[in-house]
Design a protein around this motif. Structure first.
Motif, PDB file in Angstrom:
ATOM      1  N   GLN A 129     -76.274   0.854  31.402  1.00 18.57           N
ATOM      2  CA  GLN A 129     -76.028   2.224  31.917  1.00 18.57           C
ATOM      3  C   GLN A 129     -75.142   2.214  33.339  1.00 18.57           C
ATOM      4  OE1 GLN A 129     -79.869   3.628  33.851  1.00 18.57           O
ATOM      5  NE2 GLN A 129     -79.931   5.312  32.275  1.00 18.57           N
ATOM      6  N   LEU A 130     -74.487   3.110  33.230  1.00 15.52           N
ATOM      7  CA  LEU A 130     -73.815   3.599  34.366  1.00 15.52           C
ATOM      8  C   LEU A 130     -74.390   4.662  35.239  1.00 15.52           C
ATOM      9  CD1 LEU A 130     -69.943   3.283  33.054  1.00 15.52           C
ATOM     10  CD2 LEU A 130     -71.456   1.628  34.585  1.00 15.52           C
ATOM     11  N   ASN A 131     -74.458   4.946  36.523  1.00 16.91           N
ATOM     12  CA  ASN A 131     -74.698   5.845  37.403  1.00 16.91           C
ATOM     13  C   ASN A 131     -73.495   6.592  37.929  1.00 16.91           C
ATOM     14  OD1 ASN A 131     -77.323   5.619  37.181  1.00 16.91           O
ATOM     15  ND2 ASN A 131     -77.334   4.305  39.165  1.00 16.91           N
ATOM     16  N   GLY A 132     -73.508   8.228  37.975  1.00 20.85           N
ATOM     17  CA  GLY A 132     -72.475   8.603  38.637  1.00 20.85           C
ATOM     18  C   GLY A 132     -73.095   9.827  39.470  1.00 20.85           C
ATOM     19  N   GLN A 150     -69.667   3.818  54.655  1.00 21.87           N
ATOM     20  CA  GLN A 150     -69.771   4.110  53.170  1.00 21.87           C
ATOM     21  C   GLN A 150     -71.190   4.100  52.382  1.00 21.87           C
ATOM     22  OE1 GLN A 150     -67.066   0.976  52.284  1.00 21.87           O
ATOM     23  NE2 GLN A 150     -65.354   1.797  53.570  1.00 21.87           N
ATOM     24  N   THR A 151     -71.159   4.835  51.472  1.00 23.80           N
ATOM     25  CA  THR A 151     -72.427   4.815  50.703  1.00 23.80           C
ATOM     26  C   THR A 151     -71.996   4.631  49.277  1.00 23.80           C
ATOM     27  OG1 THR A 151     -72.375   7.275  50.616  1.00 23.80           O
ATOM     28  CG2 THR A 151     -73.556   6.398  52.155  1.00 23.80           C
ATOM     29  N   GLU A 152     -73.185   4.884  48.575  1.00 23.86           N
ATOM     30  CA  GLU A 152     -72.835   4.651  46.985  1.00 23.86           C
ATOM     31  C   GLU A 152     -71.804   3.765  46.625  1.00 23.86           C
ATOM     32  OE1 GLU A 152     -74.300   7.496  44.094  1.00 23.86           O
ATOM     33  OE2 GLU A 152     -73.654   9.089  45.675  1.00 23.86           O
ATOM     34  N   GLY A 153     -72.081   2.534  46.771  1.00 20.92           N
ATOM     35  CA  GLY A 153     -70.982   1.677  46.033  1.00 20.92           C
ATOM     36  C   GLY A 153     -69.747   1.498  46.786  1.00 20.92           C
ATOM     37  N   ASN A 154     -69.662   1.946  48.019  1.00 19.99           N
ATOM     38  CA  ASN A 154     -68.587   2.312  48.921  1.00 19.99           C
ATOM     39  C   ASN A 154     -67.291   3.212  48.284  1.00 19.99           C
ATOM     40  OD1 ASN A 154     -69.506   0.395  50.364  1.00 19.99           O
ATOM     41  ND2 ASN A 154     -68.094  -1.226  49.904  1.00 19.99           N
ATOM     42  N   LEU A 155     -67.905   4.137  47.245  1.00 22.26           N
ATOM     43  CA  LEU A 155     -66.911   5.032  46.771  1.00 22.26           C
ATOM     44  C   LEU A 155     -67.206   6.439  47.416  1.00 22.26           C
ATOM     45  CD1 LEU A 155     -67.773   3.888  43.256  1.00 22.26           C
ATOM     46  CD2 LEU A 155     -65.530   3.862  44.187  1.00 22.26           C
ATOM     47  N   GLY A 163     -71.886   2.880  29.481  1.00 20.30           N
ATOM     48  CA  GLY A 163     -70.200   2.688  29.666  1.00 20.30           C
ATOM     49  C   GLY A 163     -70.246   1.394  30.227  1.00 20.30           C
ATOM     50  N   ASP A 164     -68.763   1.107  30.103  1.00 19.11           N
ATOM     51  CA  ASP A 164     -68.365   0.087  30.677  1.00 19.11           C
ATOM     52  C   ASP A 164     -68.211  -0.238  32.408  1.00 19.11           C
ATOM     53  OD1 ASP A 164     -66.679  -2.253  31.341  1.00 19.11           O
ATOM     54  OD2 ASP A 164     -65.195  -1.630  29.676  1.00 19.11           O
ATOM     55  N   PRO A 165     -68.820  -1.323  32.866  1.00 11.74           N
ATOM     56  CA  PRO A 165     -68.837  -1.223  34.250  1.00 11.74           C
ATOM     57  C   PRO A 165     -67.547  -1.336  34.993  1.00 11.74           C
ATOM     58  CG  PRO A 165     -70.330  -2.933  33.179  1.00 11.74           C
ATOM     59  CD  PRO A 165     -69.462  -2.402  32.157  1.00 11.74           C
ATOM     60  N   ALA A 166     -66.252  -1.434  34.075  1.00 13.56           N
ATOM     61  CA  ALA A 166     -65.097  -1.246  34.618  1.00 13.56           C
ATOM     62  C   ALA A 166     -64.579   0.123  35.061  1.00 13.56           C
ATOM     63  CB  ALA A 166     -63.952  -1.736  33.526  1.00 13.56           C
ATOM     64  N   LEU A 167     -65.712   0.817  34.475  1.00 15.59           N
ATOM     65  CA  LEU A 167     -65.242   2.450  34.941  1.00 15.59           C
ATOM     66  C   LEU A 167     -65.617   2.806  36.337  1.00 15.59           C
ATOM     67  CD1 LEU A 167     -66.142   4.243  31.451  1.00 15.59           C
ATOM     68  CD2 LEU A 167     -64.146   3.957  32.344  1.00 15.59           C
ATOM     69  N   ILE A 168     -66.612   1.876  37.090  1.00  7.89           N
ATOM     70  CA  ILE A 168     -67.031   2.116  38.368  1.00  7.89           C
ATOM     71  C   ILE A 168     -65.707   2.349  39.294  1.00  7.89           C
ATOM     72  CG2 ILE A 168     -68.228   1.321  40.135  1.00  7.89           C
ATOM     73  CD1 ILE A 168     -69.956  -0.555  38.297  1.00  7.89           C
ATOM     74  N   GLY A 169     -65.881   3.457  40.047  1.00 13.81           N
ATOM     75  CA  GLY A 169     -64.854   4.085  40.901  1.00 13.81           C
ATOM     76  C   GLY A 169     -63.878   4.974  40.128  1.00 13.81           C
ATOM     77  N   LYS A 170     -64.144   5.195  38.973  1.00  8.07           N
ATOM     78  CA  LYS A 170     -63.397   6.122  38.422  1.00  8.07           C
ATOM     79  C   LYS A 170     -63.938   7.672  37.947  1.00  8.07           C
ATOM     80  CE  LYS A 170     -59.889   3.106  36.079  1.00  8.07           C
ATOM     81  NZ  LYS A 170     -60.104   1.892  36.896  1.00  8.07           N
ATOM     82  N   ILE A 171     -63.228   8.468  37.702  1.00 11.42           N
ATOM     83  CA  ILE A 171     -64.079   9.710  37.320  1.00 11.42           C
ATOM     84  C   ILE A 171     -63.627  10.101  35.824  1.00 11.42           C
ATOM     85  CG2 ILE A 171     -63.566  12.244  37.491  1.00 11.42           C
ATOM     86  CD1 ILE A 171     -62.989  11.908  40.320  1.00 11.42           C
ATOM     87  N   VAL A 172     -64.930   9.993  35.034  1.00 10.77           N
ATOM     88  CA  VAL A 172     -64.655  10.052  33.603  1.00 10.77           C
ATOM     89  C   VAL A 172     -65.370  11.186  33.042  1.00 10.77           C
ATOM     90  CG1 VAL A 172     -64.871   7.442  33.557  1.00 10.77           C
ATOM     91  CG2 VAL A 172     -66.835   8.681  33.103  1.00 10.77           C
ATOM     92  N   LYS A 173     -64.848  11.626  31.935  1.00 10.61           N
ATOM     93  CA  LYS A 173     -65.512  12.931  31.478  1.00 10.61           C
ATOM     94  C   LYS A 173     -66.669  12.444  30.628  1.00 10.61           C
ATOM     95  CE  LYS A 173     -61.578  15.738  31.181  1.00 10.61           C
ATOM     96  NZ  LYS A 173     -62.066  16.424  32.744  1.00 10.61           N
ATOM     97  N   VAL A 174     -67.858  13.215  30.899  1.00 10.98           N
ATOM     98  CA  VAL A 174     -69.159  12.921  30.365  1.00 10.98           C
ATOM     99  C   VAL A 174     -69.811  14.299  29.695  1.00 10.98           C
ATOM    100  CG1 VAL A 174     -71.519  12.129  30.761  1.00 10.98           C
ATOM    101  CG2 VAL A 174     -69.921  10.890  31.946  1.00 10.98           C
ATOM    102  N   ASP A 198     -66.632  15.999  34.821  1.00 11.16           N
ATOM    103  CA  ASP A 198     -66.027  14.906  35.420  1.00 11.16           C
ATOM    104  C   ASP A 198     -67.128  14.107  36.380  1.00 11.16           C
ATOM    105  OD1 ASP A 198     -63.746  15.417  34.310  1.00 11.16           O
ATOM    106  OD2 ASP A 198     -62.887  16.738  36.122  1.00 11.16           O
ATOM    107  N   ILE A 199     -67.281  12.920  35.974  1.00 12.20           N
ATOM    108  CA  ILE A 199     -68.470  12.151  36.684  1.00 12.20           C
ATOM    109  C   ILE A 199     -67.752  10.784  37.409  1.00 12.20           C
ATOM    110  CG2 ILE A 199     -70.622  10.983  36.374  1.00 12.20           C
ATOM    111  CD1 ILE A 199     -70.722  13.800  35.664  1.00 12.20           C
ATOM    112  N   LEU A 200     -67.744  11.140  38.566  1.00 11.10           N
ATOM    113  CA  LEU A 200     -67.585   9.984  39.679  1.00 11.10           C
ATOM    114  C   LEU A 200     -68.538   8.849  39.596  1.00 11.10           C
ATOM    115  CD1 LEU A 200     -65.809   8.456  41.711  1.00 11.10           C
ATOM    116  CD2 LEU A 200     -67.215   9.483  43.303  1.00 11.10           C
ATOM    117  N   VAL A 201     -68.050   7.898  38.701  1.00  6.53           N
ATOM    118  CA  VAL A 201     -68.889   6.532  38.276  1.00  6.53           C
ATOM    119  C   VAL A 201     -69.117   5.648  39.573  1.00  6.53           C
ATOM    120  CG1 VAL A 201     -69.436   4.631  36.887  1.00  6.53           C
ATOM    121  CG2 VAL A 201     -67.831   6.532  36.170  1.00  6.53           C
ATOM    122  N   THR A 202     -70.465   5.671  40.089  1.00  8.02           N
ATOM    123  CA  THR A 202     -70.782   4.913  41.322  1.00  8.02           C
ATOM    124  C   THR A 202     -71.239   3.509  41.151  1.00  8.02           C
ATOM    125  OG1 THR A 202     -72.848   6.139  41.453  1.00  8.02           O
ATOM    126  CG2 THR A 202     -70.920   7.123  42.778  1.00  8.02           C
ATOM    127  N   GLY A 203     -71.844   3.170  40.000  1.00 12.97           N
ATOM    128  CA  GLY A 203     -72.489   1.955  39.916  1.00 12.97           C
ATOM    129  C   GLY A 203     -73.360   1.927  38.581  1.00 12.97           C
TER     130      GLY A 203
END
Ligand code: SF4
Length: 438
Positions: free
Chosen positions: A391-394, A136-141, A406-417, A379-384
């Motif tokens: 700041q969040l990366n995706g 797995q890579t990028e935060g296991n996502l 954004g909120d770190p709770a979004l990690i693992g989700k796909i959000v609109k940016v 659509d951004i897949l938030v990876t960490g």
């Protein structure tokens, strides 16, 4: 694929008590997993081995042993050369035999000499790899998943058919099992890997399944949100796969489709078995079914016999197609390949100049593509989390790194940016109000 293979080697060694460490100085065993595709990569292996030898000697002085192994395609192609130039290496193993690593480790202890295993075994390694672990890579996502290996195309410049062997596809049930496990462990995006991935023809019972069919089956795994595949050959871009880019919502609108040259004469010399116009036609068909698809490609400048006119034809193809990103290289002769022995090798300084011109054009196109996304919502897949606080990366559908607050709770989700900023190799944005995370 080496990233995937390295993770699988870690899997087979885990039952023996091995686990990853951060520094070579702390390792009881060091495996160099190598690439033979370019001359520089292969040469680097020998300088790296020299460095690791010193580390091993320092550990020896402290009474600690270090097993030194060379794996991958350099080991496959140059096993004897490694033995001659670096006889202190304990294990030399090719990409098709790493499932035998535990047995080799035991043998090396008994033999007290270098063990070489560069067979193309009848059994496939995939039947012997542990099922309970996954790379797995990028935060296991996100994860790689090898579905196909080897190649029967024999392009004039390429070592793959000799190092990875003939084209083989994994059976569909084995891929589905591995993919399901990845998704259960949190992976949201899978990149299907193969040297010639779109030549995939895996068996499902008696039935042969194409890459489009496999992508459709993978789409039934609950929780999997994105599928990519790499690397493809234009010859295997069949209509079912083109249509899948319209019909399968999980397939990302981004395709890496190497063309190497835009000159028919050079494509023929390269044994690519298609013309520049056939490549243009595939792109036209893809854009017809998926207008937002973006392209990436590989280019080689200075293949033996390449004239100024041939190079100009490559530039013209780039202008015609337009790419969102690309990998480009100077041709380097690989031992044992047909092109290496050809007359009319192009001078290094000519290759340098052509590469600079080609890369400037590709850079311009990449910048233009990134600029075209400014103001759009992606659509951004938030990876960490990012380097800056809050700041969040995706990653975008086009594989671009995207940073936003954004909120770190979004990690693992796909959000609109909404994309608001463009940097050299990434984008910045703000989370859109219409965020419908899933
Ligand atoms: S299709 Fe790709 S992997 Fe196969 S020989 Fe050509 S460049 Fe190498």
């Amino acid at each position: 694929m080496n990233v995937y293979d390295s993770a699988r080697m870690a899997d087979v060694l885990r039952p023996l008590g091995y686990g990853p460490v951060d520094r070579a100085e702390d390792a009881d065993m060091i495996i160099l997993n190598t690439c033979h595709i370019r001359e520089r990569a292969a040469e680097k292996v020998f300088s790296e081995l020299g460095r690791l030898r010193l580390i091993r000697e320092a550990r020896q002085a402290e009474g600690r042993d270090t097993l030194l192994a060379v794996a991958g395609c350099v080991a496959q192609a140059e096993g004897e050369e490694i033995l001659a130039r670096a006889p202190y290496v304990d294990l030399i193993l090719g990409p098709q035999t790493y499932h035998r690593l535990p047995e080799m480790v035991a043998r090396v202890a008994r033999a007290g000499r270098t063990i070489i295993d560069t067979d193309f075994p009848v059994e496939t390694k995939f039947d012997f790899l542990p099922e309970d672990a996954a790379p797995q890579t990028e935060g296991n996502l996100t994860a790689f998943l090898t579905i196909q290996e080897g190649c029967d195309k024999f392009c004039s410049f390429c070592v793959v058919p000799y190092t990875r062997g003939a084209e083989t596809s994994r059976p569909v049930p084995s891929i589905m099992t591995e993919a399901s496990r990845l998704v259960e462990s949190g992976v949201r995006e899978i990149t299907l890997l193969g040297q010639n991935v779109n030549a995939f023809h895996g068996l499902d019972g008696e039935k042969t399944v194409t890459l489009a069919g496999l992508a459709e089956r993978l789409g039934t795994i609950p929780g999997l949100q994105r599928i990519r595949y790499t690397t493809s050959h234009p010859r295997d871009m069949d209509q079912s796969l083109i249509d899948a880019h319209r019909d399968n919502p999980l397939l990302m609108p981004f395709l890496h489709l190497p063309v190497q040259s835009g000159s028919d004469r050079i494509l023929k010399a390269m044994n690519r078995n298609h013309t520049a116009d056939e490549y243009r036609d595939i792109i036209r068909d893809l854009r017809k079914v998926r207008p937002d698809i973006a392209l990436s490609s590989d280019f080689i400048v200075g293949h033996p016999g390449e004239s100024d006119d041939d190079f100009e034809a490559t530039l013209q193809l780039i202008r015609d197609v337009t790419f969102a990103s690309a990998y480009s290289f100077k041709y380097s002769p690989r031992p044992g390949t047909p092109a290496a022995g050809q007359a009319f090798q192009v001078d290094e300084d000519v290759k340098d100049k052509r590469l600079a011109v080609l890369q400037a054009l590709l850079r311009e196109q990449q910048d233009a593509f990134n600029a075209s996304l400014l103001g759009t919502t992606q659509d951004i897949l938030v990876t960490g989390t990012g380097r800056k606080t809050g700041q969040l990366n995706g990653r975008s559908p086009y594989l671009q790194p995207v940073h936003f607050e954004g909120d770190p709770a979004l990690i693992g989700k796909i959000v609109k940016v909404q994309i608001t900023k463009q940097f050299t190799n990434s984008l910045g944005g703000i989370q859109s109000k219409e965020t419908a995370a899933f």
